[in-house]
Design an enzyme around this catalytic site. Sequence first.
Site, PDB file in Angstrom:
ATOM      1  N   GLN A  52      -3.009  -0.199  -9.512  1.00 14.06           N
ATOM      2  CA  GLN A  52      -2.722  -0.602  -8.137  1.00 14.06           C
ATOM      3  C   GLN A  52      -1.617   0.216  -7.487  1.00 14.06           C
ATOM      4  OE1 GLN A  52       0.303  -4.219  -8.065  1.00 14.06           O
ATOM      5  NE2 GLN A  52      -1.429  -4.736  -9.404  1.00 14.06           N
ATOM      6  N   GLU A 122      -3.084  -2.981  -3.184  1.00 15.34           N
ATOM      7  CA  GLU A 122      -2.596  -4.357  -3.089  1.00 15.34           C
ATOM      8  C   GLU A 122      -1.818  -4.511  -1.795  1.00 15.34           C
ATOM      9  OE1 GLU A 122       0.608  -7.422  -5.180  1.00 15.34           O
ATOM     10  OE2 GLU A 122       0.134  -5.525  -6.158  1.00 15.34           O
ATOM     11  N   HIS A 148       2.109   8.555   1.526  1.00 11.16           N
ATOM     12  CA  HIS A 148       0.878   8.089   2.147  1.00 11.16           C
ATOM     13  C   HIS A 148      -0.122   7.639   1.084  1.00 11.16           C
ATOM     14  CE1 HIS A 148       0.180  12.477   1.409  1.00 11.16           C
ATOM     15  NE2 HIS A 148      -0.971  12.012   0.938  1.00 11.16           N
ATOM     16  N   GLU A 194      -4.148   9.571   4.838  1.00  8.23           N
ATOM     17  CA  GLU A 194      -4.663  10.929   4.936  1.00  8.23           C
ATOM     18  C   GLU A 194      -6.191  10.910   4.820  1.00  8.23           C
ATOM     19  OE1 GLU A 194      -3.862  15.364   2.989  1.00  8.23           O
ATOM     20  OE2 GLU A 194      -3.190  13.562   1.925  1.00  8.23           O
TER      21      GLU A 194
END
Length: 362
Positions: A52, A122, A148, A194
């Site tokens: 995650q 998450e 990002h 992105e």
Amino acid sequence: VNASRIFKVASILPLFAVLHPAKAFAPVAFRPLSTTTALAMSIVPGRPTWQQTMLRIKDPSKSLPFYTDLLGFTLIDTFDFPQYKFSLYFVTTLPEGETYTLTPGTQEAHEYLWSSDGVMLELTHNHGTETDDSSYYAGNQEKDGFGHVAVNVDDVYALSDKLEKAGCAFKKKPDEGRMKGLAFVYDPDGYWVELVKRGEDSGIPNEMNFSQTMLRVKDPKKSLEFYKALGMKVVGEKHFDDFSLYFLASSCMPDDSVLKNMFQPVLELTHNHGTEKDDDFKHFNGNEEGKQGFGHIGFLVDDVYAASDKIREFGYGFKKEPDGGSMKGLAFAYDPDGYSIEIIKRHLGADSPCTEFGDVKK
């Protein structure tokens, strides 16, 4: 960063100048790396797999449609903690044609979540933020660590057009800046997403797939050793005059994975040259007062206690030991840059059930 702010073309810096304080942009090397390099740290026991990336969100009624309706993610599971006044939403992209039939928030969905080899995004919602005037910190200012998340697509221009028509604001459109064919769109909290073109021979039928999380690191030697000890494999690297990029895949990915053709995400570690020599330099990790947005990345292991014993030997410390706090059997270690690394027990079947966290199930 305000997600509603649209930057004019004249204000767009060259892409890598935005991401990295670099003076030159021509790559000097690119090569895939062998995964058999001897490690200074031994592998953490219990088959660690990257599971995650956590981001805090202000309003799930805005963030969930952005990721599910616009970017092709599927809501896998939810955890509701009214006693602690927060909820968690786990989303990811599933292979085209795979139908998810479980109900998020149920025990069955929890078991799927904690046994999956896929990487989830998450989204953490602290109750009440959707109606107050607060906002989360999206990063990408001086000394910020988190950069990002990303999705891969066949056609960046087509997806950008779709997102623009849906009312999304952009940090960089595909033809802005020096690097053409690559874009950054804001999510509802202002995090950068992105949009990256896949390899021509990827064979991935999905319109989009979750493809990366980017973190800046001070010293790549220390960071690479740490994440390799968590089973991650370096599937590629790029070197520029002033910065380098390292791309790491989870331990469950094939050794011969091709970066632009992967369906599962990579962890992109960005190193601005020279920071490793500055004793006073430190990235913000996303959990400081006034800079909270990105929270952590997490790994599944067979045994949290055994994994924590090994991680403790690395010397970077723990934010939460397995038996600390109200949630037992869950740990948060620090990596070399002070990023929080969640260590979660993998669901292994009836003989090794999921950790009970006290959420209200459906």
